[in-house]
Motif scaffolding. Sequence first.
Motif, mmCIF file in Angstrom:
data_model
loop_
_atom_site.group_PDB
_atom_site.id
_atom_site.type_symbol
_atom_site.label_atom_id
_atom_site.label_comp_id
_atom_site.label_asym_id
_atom_site.label_seq_id
_atom_site.Cartn_x
_atom_site.Cartn_y
_atom_site.Cartn_z
ATOM 1 N N SER A 103 -19.558 37.431 -46.851
ATOM 2 C CA SER A 103 -18.496 38.313 -46.385
ATOM 3 C C SER A 103 -18.739 39.727 -46.911
ATOM 4 C CB SER A 103 -17.117 37.797 -46.783
ATOM 5 O OG SER A 103 -17.075 37.486 -48.140
ATOM 6 N N TYR A 104 -18.274 40.675 -46.103
ATOM 7 C CA TYR A 104 -18.524 42.087 -46.362
ATOM 8 C C TYR A 104 -17.272 42.891 -46.055
ATOM 9 C CZ TYR A 104 -23.137 40.092 -45.638
ATOM 10 O OH TYR A 104 -24.243 39.286 -45.703
ATOM 11 N N ILE A 105 -17.080 43.958 -46.828
ATOM 12 C CA ILE A 105 -16.002 44.902 -46.554
ATOM 13 C C ILE A 105 -16.653 46.229 -46.206
ATOM 14 C CG2 ILE A 105 -14.052 46.167 -47.530
ATOM 15 C CD1 ILE A 105 -13.528 43.651 -49.272
ATOM 16 N N TYR A 106 -16.284 46.746 -45.037
ATOM 17 C CA TYR A 106 -16.833 48.007 -44.547
ATOM 18 C C TYR A 106 -15.791 49.099 -44.702
ATOM 19 C CZ TYR A 106 -20.402 45.034 -42.473
ATOM 20 O OH TYR A 106 -21.415 44.124 -42.287
ATOM 21 N N LEU A 137 -13.044 43.647 -43.013
ATOM 22 C CA LEU A 137 -13.526 42.476 -43.766
ATOM 23 C C LEU A 137 -14.143 41.524 -42.753
ATOM 24 C CD1 LEU A 137 -13.788 40.496 -46.174
ATOM 25 C CD2 LEU A 137 -11.444 39.775 -45.708
ATOM 26 N N VAL A 138 -15.432 41.301 -42.875
ATOM 27 C CA VAL A 138 -16.160 40.432 -41.952
ATOM 28 C C VAL A 138 -16.648 39.213 -42.721
ATOM 29 C CG1 VAL A 138 -18.197 40.235 -40.472
ATOM 30 C CG2 VAL A 138 -16.850 42.340 -40.487
ATOM 31 N N THR A 139 -16.371 38.036 -42.168
ATOM 32 C CA THR A 139 -16.744 36.783 -42.821
ATOM 33 C C THR A 139 -17.631 35.953 -41.906
ATOM 34 O OG1 THR A 139 -14.628 36.775 -43.980
ATOM 35 C CG2 THR A 139 -15.824 34.703 -43.922
ATOM 36 N N VAL A 151 -20.268 43.976 -50.713
ATOM 37 C CA VAL A 151 -20.662 42.581 -50.513
ATOM 38 C C VAL A 151 -19.824 41.715 -51.450
ATOM 39 C CG1 VAL A 151 -22.566 40.920 -50.618
ATOM 40 C CG2 VAL A 151 -23.022 43.299 -49.972
ATOM 41 N N ILE A 152 -19.166 40.714 -50.892
ATOM 42 C CA ILE A 152 -18.425 39.760 -51.720
ATOM 43 C C ILE A 152 -19.422 38.694 -52.152
ATOM 44 C CG2 ILE A 152 -16.541 38.083 -51.771
ATOM 45 C CD1 ILE A 152 -15.058 39.891 -49.761
ATOM 46 N N LYS A 153 -19.628 38.579 -53.458
ATOM 47 C CA LYS A 153 -20.710 37.757 -54.004
ATOM 48 C C LYS A 153 -20.330 36.312 -54.287
ATOM 49 C CE LYS A 153 -24.181 39.272 -54.881
ATOM 50 N NZ LYS A 153 -25.371 39.281 -54.049
#
Length: 150
Positions: free
Chosen positions: A125-128, A116-118, A3-5
């Motif tokens: 945004s999240y990195i899977y 990377l989903v925004t 999780v991008i905080k």
Amino acid sequence: MIVIKQNPEKDVYRNLLDLSFEICDQFHLVLRKDMGPLTTYEPILKRLENSLIVMKEESEWASTILGSGQTALVYYYRTDANANKVLTEVTNSLYDWVQPHLPEDLSFFKQGKEWLVTISHEKESYIYTEDEYEIKKVMGIKGLKLEIDR
């Protein structure tokens, strides 16, 4: 999932994009038809034209599912040098990818899978990835505020 905080901005944004372009082979940008005139986006679409793979009218993309028969224009691009240059010149912030100023929801894909989903308007945004090398590279981006959710 990572999780991008905090909104990646300036050098953090550029470094995250550089890594996304290194790891991924595609990205997408979305134009919601219900968010005003689409002609506003012609200059950026023109600059990205040589990187375009396909544009699809869809009701679902990496971060959103629209309801009640609504659709948006989803532009899929190659992660090439031209596209990287455009994405870093147009803005210096991941969450600036929101209408009406820019197309929405810049998201990256690795071999057809979300990486990377925004969700720009939600500032999420999240990195899977479960790849240890990729996790190490993401964690190594100075100033990127992250939380690993396993």
